[in-house]
Design a protein around this motif. Sequence first.
Motif, mmCIF file in Angstrom:
data_model
loop_
_atom_site.group_PDB
_atom_site.id
_atom_site.type_symbol
_atom_site.label_atom_id
_atom_site.label_comp_id
_atom_site.label_asym_id
_atom_site.label_seq_id
_atom_site.Cartn_x
_atom_site.Cartn_y
_atom_site.Cartn_z
ATOM 1 N N ALA A 65 0.833 -1.207 0.000
ATOM 2 C CA ALA A 65 0.000 0.000 0.000
ATOM 3 C C ALA A 65 0.862 1.249 0.000
ATOM 4 N N LYS A 66 1.923 1.212 0.802
ATOM 5 C CA LYS A 66 2.850 2.337 0.885
ATOM 6 C C LYS A 66 3.622 2.500 -0.431
ATOM 7 N N GLU A 67 4.067 1.367 -0.986
ATOM 8 C CA GLU A 67 4.870 1.376 -2.210
ATOM 9 C C GLU A 67 4.130 1.979 -3.404
ATOM 10 N N VAL A 68 2.848 1.608 -3.571
ATOM 11 C CA VAL A 68 2.109 2.058 -4.764
ATOM 12 C C VAL A 68 1.206 3.251 -4.482
ATOM 13 N N ASN A 69 1.206 3.720 -3.227
ATOM 14 C CA ASN A 69 0.338 4.836 -2.839
ATOM 15 C C ASN A 69 -1.132 4.480 -3.063
ATOM 16 N N ALA A 70 -1.535 3.323 -2.522
ATOM 17 C CA ALA A 70 -2.893 2.801 -2.723
ATOM 18 C C ALA A 70 -3.933 3.655 -2.008
ATOM 19 N N VAL A 74 -5.930 5.667 3.350
ATOM 20 C CA VAL A 74 -6.185 4.321 2.834
ATOM 21 C C VAL A 74 -7.486 3.786 3.411
ATOM 22 N N LYS A 75 -8.403 3.413 2.525
ATOM 23 C CA LYS A 75 -9.656 2.782 2.947
ATOM 24 C C LYS A 75 -9.442 1.266 2.989
ATOM 25 N N LEU A 76 -10.092 0.620 3.957
ATOM 26 C CA LEU A 76 -9.887 -0.812 4.162
ATOM 27 C C LEU A 76 -11.176 -1.590 3.940
ATOM 28 N N MET A 77 -11.126 -2.525 2.976
ATOM 29 C CA MET A 77 -12.266 -3.365 2.629
ATOM 30 C C MET A 77 -11.968 -4.816 2.960
ATOM 31 N N PHE A 78 -12.951 -5.513 3.511
ATOM 32 C CA PHE A 78 -12.752 -6.915 3.857
ATOM 33 C C PHE A 78 -13.922 -7.770 3.393
#
Length: 214
Positions: free
Chosen positions: A136-141, A173-177
Amino acid sequence: MSEEEIINAVLSFDAEKVTETTKKALNQGQDPVKVVDELTKALRIVGKKFEDGEFFLMHLVAAAEPVQRVIKDVLEPEMVKKKAERKSLGKVVLGTVAGDIHDIGKNIVGAMLFAAGFEVYDIGKDIPAEQFVTKAKEVNARIVGASALLSTSLPVQREIVEGIVAAGLRDRVKLMFGGAPVTEEWVKEIGGDGYAENAMEAVNVAKRLLGIQA
């Protein structure tokens, strides 16, 4: 090669036909980005038929797998060669959590998110929480999505939330599960943002989380 031919190839659920039709379109000089758009339009048709009860899970799998393969193996190299870029609604990191090797549902979600216009980074299955955070950090998700099909692997979803917070990424960052044992209540309990019961719902939730009109 018409758009209709490419869409019909996907709707035939014939992997070889999808590949042949795609290669024929490129040989005729079609823009690879345009071919990707036509393939993803076909996936959206399959998704709509799934929502309407005309198609079932097996149809989603049969359509998604060859499209994902031909985009990765045939179209992406052409796009790189021509420096062509596809417009993106946002970057999504997607994976199945550590301790779980089920990935059919995750793969379909990835295909449908891609078809809707998202840039999807599928990091695979049996993935520990820290890898979700690192990617997430690497690709700026903008979104991290994690699937758990086993109740024993549910705690890893909580670890992902904790890792995103610890990395200072929670505000963007939004988190989906999702996954068989996952519920909306569980997602709220661990501090996530969205729960999706199936692939089409995942697309709607992702758009809602980013404020994109469905």
